[in-house]
Scaffold this motif. Sequence first.
Motif, short mmCIF file in Angstrom:
data_model
loop_
_atom_site.label_atom_id
_atom_site.label_comp_id
_atom_site.label_asym_id
_atom_site.label_seq_id
_atom_site.Cartn_x
_atom_site.Cartn_y
_atom_site.Cartn_z
N SER A 113 0.81 -1.22 0.00
CA SER A 113 0.00 0.00 0.00
C SER A 113 0.85 1.27 0.00
O SER A 113 0.30 2.38 -0.09
CB SER A 113 -0.93 0.01 1.21
N ASP A 115 2.29 2.84 2.36
CA ASP A 115 1.96 3.78 3.43
C ASP A 115 3.02 3.84 4.52
O ASP A 115 2.82 4.45 5.56
CB ASP A 115 0.61 3.42 4.05
N GLU A 122 -0.67 -7.55 4.92
CA GLU A 122 0.43 -7.55 3.96
C GLU A 122 1.49 -8.57 4.34
O GLU A 122 2.00 -9.29 3.47
CB GLU A 122 1.05 -6.15 3.89
#
Length: 350
Positions: A113, A115, A122
């Motif tokens: 992602s 982030d 994940e």
Amino acid sequence: MAKVVVYTLIATAFVILIVLSPLGPSKQHGQDHGSGRNRRLGYKFPVATFDPLMAELEILAQNHGIGDPIKYPLHLENHSFPDEFADAYEYFSEGKLNITLRLIVLFPLLDNSNDGVVSFKELEVWIAQRALQGLNYRTEKELALLDKDEDGIISFREYLSQFSNEDLEKNGQGHGEAGWWKEQLENADADQNGSLSFDELKDFLHPEDSGNEKVQKWLLREKMKRMDYDGDGKLDFAEFLAHAYGIYKNYVEFETAGAAVPTAEEKFAELDVNKDRFLAVEELKPMLPYLHPGELFSSKHYTSYLIHQADDNKDGSLSLDEMLNHENIFYSTVYDENIEDYDEDFHDEL
């Protein structure tokens, strides 16, 4: 790359496995790198290799006749190795694996992602992918070994070549007899064409990771034989309590970090769909992942373990700093189990 450099690299790689594994110095210093999780759950916990590089090094070494690289890390100088080993050279410095560099390289691959943190999901997906690669590799290896006519499938006769025609006709159902093996093969043969494709062979070799319902039921029946004291093919509450509930309770406590777990009476009542006060094979099916966890199922538990160990701020995710602060656990845990030993333990247990 010169052979001497390759020899040095491979020897270094597997010396590191000794140092980082529970057999090495860290275990002697009282650190728990995964074995405590195994003791708590009461089962030899199957895990995937976190770092695909280390898995590849181990596979390549085994494929070139070294044997067990963990037990014999210094017996490598008499072997020739392919150039694939050269790809790992940049991660070794002064005889040691640069774990920090490896994690820095791997982190963006885990953080899908983008982030800045690796979430539970994940990390779980990453570990499950490593587990699936391991299952596929071992299936490919078995297929290559057994497929004498090289048609890409395994006939029952190819797999059961150790049995005579007379043995097959007798169809003995005792553990390890011809009929016992034949039943497993037939269960895995989803299209019932008398041979096993790659996916069917994988179900046969790794039934604990199979989605084939017939394979799952066979595995449950085999497990139930060890719990079913009176031999009626079902579990009463006493048998369930003595053999199944404790395993389930340990796993759920591990999953939920101490949250409330159903009592034995509550879980038995939930499973007893027809309310006859017995659990048949079909009713016990939700318990199969706990009674015989496979590598794919165990990915969730391995993820929980890693995050519990490294998540310093307890936000449920891992930053790169947190992973680097606890970098050894991402390598030392994977050598608690040996892949081939795990397979042997499974078949011995059945």
